[in-house]
Design a protein around this motif. Structure first.
Motif, PDB file in Angstrom:
ATOM      1  N   UNK A   3    -108.510 113.366  19.127  1.00  0.00           N
ATOM      2  CA  UNK A   3    -108.263 112.079  18.069  1.00  0.00           C
ATOM      3  C   UNK A   3    -107.589 112.377  16.965  1.00  0.00           C
ATOM      4  N   UNK A   4    -106.409 112.311  17.059  1.00  0.00           N
ATOM      5  CA  UNK A   4    -105.653 112.506  15.633  1.00  0.00           C
ATOM      6  C   UNK A   4    -106.038 111.559  14.519  1.00  0.00           C
ATOM      7  N   UNK A   5    -105.887 112.084  13.179  1.00  0.00           N
ATOM      8  CA  UNK A   5    -105.506 113.125  12.856  1.00  0.00           C
ATOM      9  C   UNK A   5    -106.459 114.422  12.731  1.00  0.00           C
ATOM     10  N   UNK A   6    -107.482 114.233  13.083  1.00  0.00           N
ATOM     11  CA  UNK A   6    -108.494 115.037  13.110  1.00  0.00           C
ATOM     12  C   UNK A   6    -108.184 116.429  13.951  1.00  0.00           C
ATOM     13  N   UNK A   7    -108.377 117.515  13.236  1.00  0.00           N
ATOM     14  CA  UNK A   7    -108.258 118.867  14.110  1.00  0.00           C
ATOM     15  C   UNK A   7    -109.250 119.116  14.645  1.00  0.00           C
ATOM     16  N   UNK A   8    -108.967 120.244  15.704  1.00  0.00           N
ATOM     17  CA  UNK A   8    -110.085 120.547  16.590  1.00  0.00           C
ATOM     18  C   UNK A   8    -110.208 121.937  17.005  1.00  0.00           C
ATOM     19  N   UNK A   9    -111.440 122.370  17.577  1.00  0.00           N
ATOM     20  CA  UNK A   9    -111.523 123.894  17.752  1.00  0.00           C
ATOM     21  C   UNK A   9    -111.994 123.982  19.163  1.00  0.00           C
ATOM     22  N   UNK A  10    -111.543 124.839  19.921  1.00  0.00           N
ATOM     23  CA  UNK A  10    -111.882 125.524  21.194  1.00  0.00           C
ATOM     24  C   UNK A  10    -111.901 126.899  21.347  1.00  0.00           C
ATOM     25  N   UNK A  11    -112.789 127.635  21.890  1.00  0.00           N
ATOM     26  CA  UNK A  11    -112.838 129.059  22.222  1.00  0.00           C
ATOM     27  C   UNK A  11    -111.561 129.428  22.973  1.00  0.00           C
ATOM     28  N   UNK A  12    -111.278 128.509  23.954  1.00  0.00           N
ATOM     29  CA  UNK A  12    -110.281 129.005  24.783  1.00  0.00           C
ATOM     30  C   UNK A  12    -109.164 127.633  24.925  1.00  0.00           C
ATOM     31  N   UNK A  13    -107.973 127.645  24.992  1.00  0.00           N
ATOM     32  CA  UNK A  13    -107.034 126.408  25.123  1.00  0.00           C
ATOM     33  C   UNK A  13    -106.484 126.808  26.476  1.00  0.00           C
ATOM     34  N   UNK A  14    -106.292 126.031  27.698  1.00  0.00           N
ATOM     35  CA  UNK A  14    -105.540 126.101  28.890  1.00  0.00           C
ATOM     36  C   UNK A  14    -104.570 125.249  28.807  1.00  0.00           C
ATOM     37  N   UNK A  15    -103.263 125.287  28.686  1.00  0.00           N
ATOM     38  CA  UNK A  15    -102.125 124.266  28.722  1.00  0.00           C
ATOM     39  C   UNK A  15    -101.607 124.232  30.243  1.00  0.00           C
ATOM     40  N   UNK A  16    -101.877 123.257  30.702  1.00  0.00           N
ATOM     41  CA  UNK A  16    -101.308 122.887  32.237  1.00  0.00           C
ATOM     42  C   UNK A  16    -102.700 122.783  33.139  1.00  0.00           C
ATOM     43  N   UNK A  35    -115.521 123.601  30.305  1.00  0.00           N
ATOM     44  CA  UNK A  35    -114.303 122.540  29.974  1.00  0.00           C
ATOM     45  C   UNK A  35    -114.860 121.416  29.243  1.00  0.00           C
ATOM     46  N   UNK A  36    -114.109 120.761  28.374  1.00  0.00           N
ATOM     47  CA  UNK A  36    -114.603 120.003  27.381  1.00  0.00           C
ATOM     48  C   UNK A  36    -115.280 120.317  26.281  1.00  0.00           C
ATOM     49  N   UNK A  37    -115.529 121.382  26.154  1.00  0.00           N
ATOM     50  CA  UNK A  37    -116.734 121.984  25.205  1.00  0.00           C
ATOM     51  C   UNK A  37    -115.837 123.426  24.655  1.00  0.00           C
ATOM     52  N   UNK A  38    -116.136 124.491  25.469  1.00  0.00           N
ATOM     53  CA  UNK A  38    -115.865 125.853  24.997  1.00  0.00           C
ATOM     54  C   UNK A  38    -114.115 126.020  25.229  1.00  0.00           C
ATOM     55  N   UNK A  39    -113.747 125.284  26.455  1.00  0.00           N
ATOM     56  CA  UNK A  39    -112.611 125.140  26.979  1.00  0.00           C
ATOM     57  C   UNK A  39    -111.971 123.711  26.846  1.00  0.00           C
ATOM     58  N   UNK A  40    -110.699 123.987  26.282  1.00  0.00           N
ATOM     59  CA  UNK A  40    -110.026 122.788  26.120  1.00  0.00           C
ATOM     60  C   UNK A  40    -108.882 122.729  27.285  1.00  0.00           C
ATOM     61  N   UNK A  41    -108.826 121.885  28.225  1.00  0.00           N
ATOM     62  CA  UNK A  41    -107.638 121.904  29.087  1.00  0.00           C
ATOM     63  C   UNK A  41    -106.706 120.684  28.762  1.00  0.00           C
ATOM     64  N   UNK A  42    -105.610 121.003  28.623  1.00  0.00           N
ATOM     65  CA  UNK A  42    -104.697 119.842  28.186  1.00  0.00           C
ATOM     66  C   UNK A  42    -103.468 119.688  29.208  1.00  0.00           C
ATOM     67  N   UNK A  43    -103.197 118.698  29.617  1.00  0.00           N
ATOM     68  CA  UNK A  43    -102.075 118.600  30.661  1.00  0.00           C
ATOM     69  C   UNK A  43    -101.253 117.329  30.272  1.00  0.00           C
ATOM     70  N   UNK A  44     -99.987 117.498  30.354  1.00  0.00           N
ATOM     71  CA  UNK A  44     -99.217 116.336  29.688  1.00  0.00           C
ATOM     72  C   UNK A  44     -98.674 115.350  30.875  1.00  0.00           C
ATOM     73  N   UNK A 141    -108.169 132.166  22.067  1.00  0.00           N
ATOM     74  CA  UNK A 141    -107.483 132.729  23.104  1.00  0.00           C
ATOM     75  C   UNK A 141    -106.658 131.332  23.712  1.00  0.00           C
ATOM     76  N   UNK A 142    -105.240 131.538  24.244  1.00  0.00           N
ATOM     77  CA  UNK A 142    -104.321 130.606  24.938  1.00  0.00           C
ATOM     78  C   UNK A 142    -104.150 131.052  26.279  1.00  0.00           C
ATOM     79  N   UNK A 143    -104.249 130.199  27.324  1.00  0.00           N
ATOM     80  CA  UNK A 143    -103.979 130.476  28.661  1.00  0.00           C
ATOM     81  C   UNK A 143    -102.588 129.555  28.688  1.00  0.00           C
ATOM     82  N   UNK A 144    -101.682 129.972  29.054  1.00  0.00           N
ATOM     83  CA  UNK A 144    -100.160 128.979  29.164  1.00  0.00           C
ATOM     84  C   UNK A 144    -100.134 129.112  30.738  1.00  0.00           C
ATOM     85  N   UNK A 145    -100.318 127.650  31.464  1.00  0.00           N
ATOM     86  CA  UNK A 145    -100.189 127.753  32.643  1.00  0.00           C
ATOM     87  C   UNK A 145     -99.281 126.409  33.258  1.00  0.00           C
ATOM     88  N   UNK A 146     -97.956 126.528  32.570  1.00  0.00           N
ATOM     89  CA  UNK A 146     -97.260 125.210  32.175  1.00  0.00           C
ATOM     90  C   UNK A 146     -96.087 125.350  33.584  1.00  0.00           C
TER      91      UNK A 146
END
Length: 378
Positions: A3-16, A35-44, A141-146
């Motif tokens: 929810x912008x503009x609030x910043x967020x935090x996750x131990x791991x972000x997976x992109x893709x 996922x949804x808590x420790x791990x944030x998975x984002x997909x465009x 940690x960032x995991x790039x899976x784009x």
């Protein structure tokens, strides 16, 4: 939900959330990260299916590279070998991935696009664009899976920008019907280019198929283990050295299916050497002859979609990213899933296990010095 503009935090972000991203997310959950808590998975993408959701309607499973089952998929009663091969592949893969995410409890934020990653002390700050605005997510940690679907490669040819007709790359192809009655030039030596030529038969007025290098046809109808192993080794060598990744097709060859054999016998699937120039109404062939063209389809491959990592300065002067066992050599907080030898068609599931194990170890120990970013040409 982000929810912008609030910043967020996750131990791991997976992109893709294609095959590589979902494989990593599944393996992280097996190791106790949610996922949804420790791990944030984002997909465009707007829906499930990774890049498959954007592919053309006529593409069917079995007509391109095999879609591998995801880890844990069989326990959910899902196998791509049992899928309906008469439906569009994009619909089948999207449905199976949706059922997989639901069944495995993998939470994915979509549509949410990572647009930049910056160093922020011990953390990484990931800027994520959502329909409501941009959120900055801080992570260890960032995991790039784009993958590469968003980075089609179109080679420069003299006169290319002066062509008066239509030009499109693989991502813009939807249906052969768009080109009914046209003179079409298809460029490329991979399965997509070959598929376009086959689909255009009987629809386009003329089809000219050109390749930048001769196709290495395999008499087998499926990829042999030796060729696949050689291609993986070449990808791994390039990734470790930080060099641009070589073409998968160039390293494996193209298995010749019965449909391809028949088309070649009819004189449809016959490759021509790459043209030397593009003119306003066609192409000048290597032998000096001219072919009229209404449309040029560039099915000339893709490059890894890693532009959003540019602020970290991970690219080497040689043009590639130095990656060893899925870990960036310049910043061990960054993992690249589906890159090089871990590309989705040849090893994303193994990469998921390997990367998930290393991510958990890093979270537990925090080990791994961060190299000072060097100059980046991005």
């Amino acid at each position: 939900m982000l929810q912008p503009p609030d910043d967020a935090r996750a131990r791991v972000v997976v992109v893709g959330a294609g095959q590589a991203g979902l494989s990593v997310a599944y393996e992280l959950q097996r190791r106790g990260l949610r996922t949804g808590a420790d791990v944030l998975v984002v997909d465009r993408g707007p829906s499930t299916g990774g890049a498959w959701q954007f592919r053309w309607e006529a593409l069917r499973l079995g007509l391109a590279h095999r879609v591998h089952d995801l880890p844990g998929m069989h326990a959910l009663g899902l196998r791509f070998d049992d899928a309906d091969h008469d439906r569009p592949a994009r619909d089948v893969v999207a449905e199976y991935y949706r059922r997989y995410e639901d069944g495995a409890g993998i939470v994915v934020e979509r549509p949410a696009e990572a647009v930049a990653v910056r160093a922020d002390g011990d953390d990484l700050a990931v800027e994520v664009r959502t329909p409501d605005g941009v959120v900055t997510v801080r992570t260890e940690v960032l995991v790039s899976a784009t993958g590469s679907w968003g980075m089609p490669f179109v080679p420069w040819v003299p006169g290319r920008d002066g062509f008066a007709g239509r030009q499109l790359d693989t991502t813009g192809y939807r249906s052969a019907e768009e080109f009914r009655g046209q003179d079409v030039v298809v460029v490329g030596g991979g399965t997509s280019a070959i598929g376009f030529v086959l689909e255009l038969e009987g629809v386009a007025a003329t089809i000219t198929w050109v390749t930048r290098r001769r196709v290495d046809w395999l008499e087998e109808t499926s990829l042999d283990l030796e060729s696949a192993t050689s291609a993986v080794r070449a990808q791994d060598d390039a990734a470790r050295a930080g060099l641009p990744l070589p073409s998968i097709v160039a390293g494996t060859g193209v298995p010749k299916t019965e449909r391809m054999r028949a088309a070649a016998g009819r004189g449809v699937l016959v490759e021509q050497p790459m043209f030397s120039a593009v003119e306003p109404d066609g192409v000048r062939m290597a032998d000096g002859s001219f072919r009229h063209a209404d449309t040029i389809i560039w099915a000339t491959g893709f490059r890894p979609e890693l532009r959003y990592l540019a602020p970290l300065g991970l690219r080497e002067r040689s043009g590639g990213f130095s990656v060893r066992d899925g870990v960036s050599a310049r910043d061990p907080r960054v993992f690249l899933a589906g890159y090089g030898p871990q590309a989705s068609t040849i090893g994303a599931n193994r990469a998921g296990r390997l990367i998930a194990r290393q991510v958990v170890e890093r979270l537990a120990t925090g080990e791994g010095a961060v190299a000072a970013p060097g100059p980046s040409p991005e």
